[in-house]
Design a protein around this motif. Structure first.
Motif, PDB file in Angstrom:
ATOM      1  N   ASP A 194       0.877  -1.590   0.175  1.00 35.36           N
ATOM      2  CA  ASP A 194       0.048   0.004   0.247  1.00 35.36           C
ATOM      3  C   ASP A 194       0.902   0.848   0.021  1.00 35.36           C
ATOM      4  O   ASP A 194       2.065   1.546  -0.053  1.00 35.36           O
ATOM      5  CB  ASP A 194      -0.774  -0.132   1.485  1.00 35.36           C
ATOM      6  N   GLY A 195      -0.024   2.130  -0.222  1.00 35.85           N
ATOM      7  CA  GLY A 195       1.099   3.697   0.101  1.00 35.85           C
ATOM      8  C   GLY A 195       1.802   3.961  -0.813  1.00 35.85           C
ATOM      9  O   GLY A 195       2.124   3.686  -2.252  1.00 35.85           O
ATOM     10  N   ILE A 196       2.918   3.610  -0.896  1.00 36.54           N
ATOM     11  CA  ILE A 196       4.345   4.109  -1.463  1.00 36.54           C
ATOM     12  C   ILE A 196       4.856   2.695  -1.660  1.00 36.54           C
ATOM     13  O   ILE A 196       5.317   2.448  -3.090  1.00 36.54           O
ATOM     14  CB  ILE A 196       5.878   5.339  -0.536  1.00 36.54           C
ATOM     15  N   GLY A 197       4.289   1.756  -1.552  1.00 35.51           N
ATOM     16  CA  GLY A 197       5.102   0.348  -2.060  1.00 35.51           C
ATOM     17  C   GLY A 197       4.993   0.002  -2.825  1.00 35.51           C
ATOM     18  O   GLY A 197       5.676  -0.726  -3.171  1.00 35.51           O
ATOM     19  N   ASP A 216       1.313   9.692   3.308  1.00 31.30           N
ATOM     20  CA  ASP A 216       1.518  10.727   3.526  1.00 31.30           C
ATOM     21  C   ASP A 216       1.970  11.618   1.861  1.00 31.30           C
ATOM     22  O   ASP A 216       1.641  12.797   1.360  1.00 31.30           O
ATOM     23  CB  ASP A 216       1.740  11.638   4.294  1.00 31.30           C
ATOM     24  N   ILE A 217       2.670  10.779   1.030  1.00 31.63           N
ATOM     25  CA  ILE A 217       3.473  10.938   0.148  1.00 31.63           C
ATOM     26  C   ILE A 217       3.360  10.014  -0.419  1.00 31.63           C
ATOM     27  O   ILE A 217       4.110  10.271  -1.601  1.00 31.63           O
ATOM     28  CB  ILE A 217       5.384  11.021   0.213  1.00 31.63           C
ATOM     29  N   ALA A 218       2.398   9.863  -0.700  1.00 29.32           N
ATOM     30  CA  ALA A 218       1.951   8.370  -1.975  1.00 29.32           C
ATOM     31  C   ALA A 218       1.466   8.525  -2.926  1.00 29.32           C
ATOM     32  O   ALA A 218       1.055   9.433  -3.097  1.00 29.32           O
ATOM     33  CB  ALA A 218       1.177   7.083  -0.920  1.00 29.32           C
ATOM     34  N   ILE A 229       7.830  10.917  -5.525  1.00 30.38           N
ATOM     35  CA  ILE A 229       8.818  11.455  -4.846  1.00 30.38           C
ATOM     36  C   ILE A 229       9.429  10.326  -3.134  1.00 30.38           C
ATOM     37  O   ILE A 229      10.706  10.996  -2.523  1.00 30.38           O
ATOM     38  CB  ILE A 229       8.496  12.684  -3.767  1.00 30.38           C
ATOM     39  N   ALA A 230       9.039   9.207  -2.999  1.00 29.99           N
ATOM     40  CA  ALA A 230       9.336   8.261  -1.728  1.00 29.99           C
ATOM     41  C   ALA A 230      10.209   8.151  -2.363  1.00 29.99           C
ATOM     42  O   ALA A 230      11.077   7.595  -3.597  1.00 29.99           O
ATOM     43  CB  ALA A 230       8.422   7.468  -1.595  1.00 29.99           C
TER      44      ALA A 230
END
Ligand code: NAD
Length: 360
Positions: A11-14, A289-291, A295-296
């Motif tokens: 999930d998210g930036i994953g 918050d950055i997903a 930019i991760a």
């Protein structure tokens, strides 16, 4: 060699960071003549959205059928995501606990490396950070205080809570063997951390580690009390190579060690079982918050893929090529936002992956 890799984007930036790690693995495979078969596995929120549960039997079977699993991270914003309206056993993180249990992952490895180029992010005094450090914390993950019998009773109107810290010699031996094997691939030093001046479990720990050490004459073994280790991590972290310790001490010390590197987006990790199988993932979370912003920092996941090559597939040369490429990109001054410093060039997730690939 064909590498059979399970892939949990999560999930998210994953998905963004796993994409870059796969790109790097493909580049290494191409250069060194290997082939890779990826199996995508759903876990966490991504699995809840499709199956209503964070981990299915099918996903466990897919992971078991793989040589190793590469994972991004799982979970969402714990205050706004609907996944957190579910009962605790159905939330994303329950999938992580369940897969660790199903795969019997008893050894947790967390490297803490201070790169020369990122020394400015280190919260320690300059004379300490200038020496740099490169250690591996090896934490027992399935025994000890967190898994012992516990109860709260009332005696004469006074509440009393009891937790039990138990280890048997087999549990200690199997993780000690892993730690010495890993030290053989590194700087051949093991610091076994315990509280043997007080705890019986620590005295057994020390005795078993001493026995295992006899099979590794090339490795220097030292014992250190946990309170001293907590001090030494901030006083002289360069002294450590492999730190071997039980579950709760490792929980605390590995967080302390990662804090002193100062860069959460750089920290890889692995959890291993009795075979060569491992689950490899960054130490950080899914950064909702950055997903989706591109930019991760993908480096922690890329370094986790490097650990996979080294510890599951025994491909040290290939792993070195990734580690070197990461160092080179940092040396050339490229940084994602989280590690940005004056005079450096800021790049996004994909560009960082591209630059690392180009230097392999
Ligand atoms: P987090 O690690 O996701 O984020 C903390 C901070 O670090 C955020 O500001 C985030 O933007 C930043 N960050 C993290 N990784 C980064 C990267 N690669 N590049 C740039 N910045 C990065 O921790 P959190 O916010 O406490 O947790 C978010 C979610 O992740 C929660 O659902 C939590 O349960 C989950 N989580 C999952 C794992 C795992 O999958 N093993 C581990 C920890 C947390």
């Amino acid at each position: 060699m064909n590498l059979n890799i399970g892939c949990i984007a999560g999930d998210g930036i994953g998905p963004e960071i796993v994409r870059e790690a796969r790109k790097v693995l493909d580049k290494v495979a191409d250069k060194y003549g290997h082939s890779i078969t990826y199996t995508d596995i759903l876990m966490g929120g991504a699995s809840i959205d499709v199956h209503g549960v964070p981990l299915t039997e099918e996903a466990i079977a897919q992971a078991k059928a793989s040589d190793a699993v590469l994972m991004g991270s799982i979970g969402g914003d714990t205050t706004t995501s609907p996944w957190y309206q579910l009962e605790p056993s159905k939330r994303p993180e329950a999938g992580l606990l369940a897969i660790r249990k199903a795969l019997n992952l008893f050894a947790n490895l967390r490297p803490a490396v201070l790169y020369e180029e990122l020394a400015g992010a280190c919260p320690l005094k300059e004379e300490i950070s200038a020496k740099g450090f490169d250690m591996m914390i090896m934490r027992e993950l399935t025994g000890g205080l967190y898994f012992g019998e516990r109860k709260t009773i009332e005696e004469n109107g006074v509440k009393k809570a009891i937790d039990t810290l138990a280890y048997d010699e087999n549990e200690i031996r199997r993780i000690a063997v892993k730690a010495f094997d890993i030290a053989m691939k590194r700087n051949k030093k093991v610091t076994s951390v315990d509280k043997a001046n007080v705890l019986d479990s620590s005295r057994l720990w020390r005795a078993v580690v001493n026995e295992v050490a006899k099979d590794y004459p090339e490795v220097t073994l030292e014992h250190m009390l946990v309170d001293n280790c907590a001090m030494q991590l901030v006083k002289d972290p360069a002294q450590f190579d492999v730190i071997l310790t039980e579950n709760m001490f490792g929980d605390i010390l590995s967080d302390e060690a990662s804090m002193v590197t100062g860069s959460i987006g750089m920290l890889a990790s692995a959890s291993l079982n009795d075979s060569r199988f491992g689950l490899y993932e960054p130490s950080h979370g899914s950064a909702p918050d950055i997903a989706g912003k591109g930019i991760a920092n993908p480096i922690a996941t890329i370094l986790s893929a490097s650990m996979m090559l080294r510890y599951t597939f025994d491909l040290d040369k290939e792993a070195d090529s990734i580690d070197q490429a990461v160092k080179q990109v940092l040396k050339e001054g490229y940084r994602t936002g989280d590690i940005m410093a004056e005079g450096c060039t800021q790049v996004g997730t994909e560009k960082m992956g591209d630059f690392i690939c180009e230097r392999i």
